[in-house]
Design an enzyme around this catalytic site. Structure first.
Site, PDB file in Angstrom:
ATOM      1  N   TYR A   1      31.156  16.616 -10.723  1.00  0.00           N
ATOM      2  CA  TYR A   1      29.772  17.126 -10.746  1.00  0.00           C
ATOM      3  C   TYR A   1      29.629  18.387  -9.890  1.00  0.00           C
ATOM      4  CZ  TYR A   1      28.756  13.737  -6.809  1.00  0.00           C
ATOM      5  OH  TYR A   1      28.744  13.008  -5.666  1.00  0.00           O
ATOM      6  N   GLU A   2      28.525  19.067 -10.097  1.00  0.00           N
ATOM      7  CA  GLU A   2      28.302  20.395  -9.488  1.00  0.00           C
ATOM      8  C   GLU A   2      29.355  21.408  -9.930  1.00  0.00           C
ATOM      9  OE1 GLU A   2      25.728  21.443  -8.295  1.00  0.00           O
ATOM     10  OE2 GLU A   2      24.771  19.493  -8.047  1.00  0.00           O
ATOM     11  N   GLY A   3      29.823  21.284 -11.147  1.00  0.00           N
ATOM     12  CA  GLY A   3      30.842  22.204 -11.661  1.00  0.00           C
ATOM     13  C   GLY A   3      32.218  21.644 -11.379  1.00  0.00           C
TER      14      GLY A   3
END
Ligand SMILES: Cc1cc2nc3c(=O)[nH]c(=O)nc-3n(C[C@H](O)[C@H](O)[C@H](O)COP(=O)(O)OP(=O)(O)OC[C@H]3O[C@@H](n4cnc5c(N)ncnc54)[C@H](O)[C@@H]3O)c2cc1C
Length: 591
Positions: free
Chosen positions: A436-438
């Site tokens: 998550y978050e890239g």
């Protein structure tokens, strides 16, 4: 299961000696942030982590959040813990005093975040995202929106959530389809968001969702995305809560880890449309969301550090207790910590954890300087450094946490695979942090395209110059640190070679940057980690007489990193320089 002991001594060391906290605290914005205040805050944050959050961690793993009748019921005990968190004023720690924040540096906030994440990552995700939402509203929203929402969010009375992802729009946010139709002073939002962390719960009276959506005439792609504030309950002019807004959690996901963090499918506008308020201007939403994402990316990097630290503490405890066999050189049976291979694993865990902590804190303090520095040049340089380091802090620290938490399981032998010991939970919880978050791949693309190619390698050159300056200092220390100096020398040469190679070849074919990016990022992360360990060793050497136990261990840990981890830099570079041909050679059907 081992208790969580907040590693405050190492955190303070990193903040003060590597991340330049004292310099940061001299800036006008932080003049109230005395040494004593920061020490007291870290102590208390650590006590809260160990005393309140850690005892809920396994319970939350076994009793995850649930969803019924369009409402999430959080794990038992979390509401009480959250109220204590609010009473302690913890959300406010790095926030703007103008809206009731404590105004401490972000880098101090990130150290507190580390402890809360070590103790209970599911719980910590809630304030982590809330702080990101606060940052985005503060930086981009109208005065009216700021006045309505910021104080309550900073006090923790209301939480925040981040609503980007949709079924067809994950890494590719250009594909966002949620709609925002103007109506009077607001918009009507409709659409489905998935994977929304703490998208609903009963811990607070209100939740402030930040939502990406498209207005009717918006251009295609990322240039047509706008950002909206969509509260769970509307807020009347006098600040009191009004009607329930048309946004509901319809289910929560069953996951590999972070069970107590509700990961929600959110439905906006099933009835007449969820009322949302535009942040800033239309079509600039993605840029605004980046304010939040950069904050969140650093904090997710810190989640990697936090789980590495927790896994290390637990493994060290187990290794001291578990008796098995006679270690080479010993006369009788003893604890497994006597076995050289267990020592190797513990040293890997320890040195990777310390290096990733240093990387995250140094990145964060660059932003303290970039946002609050007193002159333009200082701010500009700090921003360039922070931006270069952010993908490394996010991706490398979380990749490292996969290795460290897995080693934690290995040290426990068969018991590591048995849930009862808790070692497996850290590995399962850590697994999401590279996603998550890239994802790591997306961070690596960002590193190459926005950080390396865009400035033609200038900031990388500055970083390499700093690394070489440290190398010269370390070399002057003589034999004890020669291996560290040599590893920096080789590592800096390798990364420079890779950067030059990439700048010369990235246009050779369209696949090349994507094929080599992660290896380049891992080389850079490993080297920066080694540089910061070397700087730590220099300080430790000059202070050895003050505390031989702590500083002596610092030097040894840095030497281990130089001997056993730094050789990876050249290997990653060699892999990167093999280019994309073989990676891309098989046809899709051959897989
Ligand atoms: C537990 C959990 C919590 C989450 N919390 C939130 C939240 O609060 N808010 C929110 O909005 N979202 C949240 N997310 C969503 C998360 O950010 C996405 O899952 C993530 O961005 C990846 O998107 P995706 O799952 O669609 O994977 P995809 O984008 O489908 O990616 C699949 C694979 O393809 C690779 N890939 C895709 N595009 C590229 C590319 N251009 N270059 C190289 N590789 C590529 C990826 O690296 C990955 O390995 C959460 C997800 C989970 C699982």
């Amino acid at each position: 299961m081992a208790d969580y002991i907040a590693p405050i001594k190492d955190m303070s060391f990193v903040l003060n000696e590597l991340a330049g906290l004292r310099e940061v605290c001299e800036l006008p914005r932080f003049e109230e942030s005395s040494d004593d205040l920061i020490s007291a805050v870290l102590e208390e944050a650590g006590k809260f982590a160990g005393g309140v959050l850690a005892p809920l961690n396994v319970f939350g793993d076994l009793n995850g959040a649930a969803c019924a009748d369009n409402a999430v019921q959080q794990t038992e005990g979390f509401a009480e813990a959250y109220q204590q968190f609010v009473d302690g004023g913890w959300v406010a720690l790095p926030c703007n005093p103008e809206y009731g924040g404590m105004g401490l540096p972000e880098s101090v906030g990130i150290a507190a975040m580390e402890m809360w994440n070590s103790a209970n990552i599911s719980f910590a995700l809630c304030p982590l995202l809330g702080q990101g939402a606060i940052g985005a509203i503060e930086a981009h929203a109208s005065e009216d929106l700021k006045n309505t929402y910021l104080e309550k969010m900073i006090s923790g009375e209301w939480t925040g959530s981040m609503n980007l992802t949709e079924p067809q729009a994950g890494s590719d946010l250009a594909a966002v389809r949620s709609k925002a139709v103007p109506e009077g002073d607001h918009y009507l939002i409709s659409g489905t968001k998935i994977f929304i962390t703490w998208g609903d719960h009963q811990m607070t009276d209100n939740i402030v969702h930040l939502v990406l959506a498209r207005t009717p005439d918006a251009p295609e792609g990322v240039r047509g995305i706008s950002l909206f504030v969509v509260p769970k309950f509307l807020v009347n002019k006098d600040g009191a809560l009004g009607d329930r807004n048309d946004v509901f959690a319809v289910s929560v996901e069953h996951k590999m880890g972070i069970h107590a963090s509700p990961t929600c499918v959110m439905s906006f506008g099933d009835n007449r449309g969820a009322i949302g308020y535009l942040v800033g201007e239309e079509n600039k939403g993605l840029a605004y969301m980046f304010t939040m994402m950069n904050h969140a990316r650093l904090n997710v990097g810190v989640q990697g550090v936090a789980l590495s630290e927790r896994a290390y503490q637990q493994a060290a405890d187990y290794a001291r207790e578990r008796v098995q066999g006679i270690a080479p050189g010993d006369a009788e049976k003893g604890a497994i910590i006597r076995h050289p291979d267990i020592r190797r694993m513990l040293m890997l865990m320890r040195s990777l954890t310390e290096a990733s902590r240093a990387l995250c804190y140094v990145s964060s303090s660059s932003f303290d300087m970039a946002h609050h520095g007193v002159d333009d040049e200082q701010r500009k340089l700090a921003l360039a450094r922070g931006e270069l380091l952010t993908p490394l802090a996010k991706a490398w620290s979380t990749e490292v946490s996969q290795e460290v938490t897995s080693l934690g399981v290995q040290i426990h032998g068969g018991m590591g695979f048995i849930e009862e010991t808790g070692a497996a939970q850290y590995l399962r919880d850590a697994r999401i942090t590279t996603i998550y978050e890239g994802t790591t791949g997306i961070q690596a693309n960002d590193l190459i395209s926005r950080k390396l190619i865009r400035d033609n390698g200038l900031e990388l050159q500055r970083l390499l110059a700093d690394i070489r300056a440290t190398q010269a200092e370390v070399l002057a220390q003589g034999e004890e640190m020669a291996v560290i100096a040599e590893s920096l020398n080789r590592g800096a040469d390798s990364l420079e070679e890779a950067g030059t190679w990439l700048l010369a070849h990235y246009l050779d074919n369209p696949q090349l940057p994507g094929a080599v990016a992660v290896n380049f990022l891992m080389a850079a992360g490993t080297l920066v980690g080694g540089w910061l360990m070397a700087r730590a060793a220099l300080v430790a050497k000059s202070r050895l007489a003050e505390d031989e136990n702590f500083y002596g261990a610092k030097i040894i840990t840095a030497r281990f990193y130089a001997e056993q981890i730094m050789p990876r830099v050249a290997a990653y570079v060699q892999a990167a320089e093999s280019g994309s041909d073989t990676t891309m050679a098989l046809a899709d059907e051959q897989f």
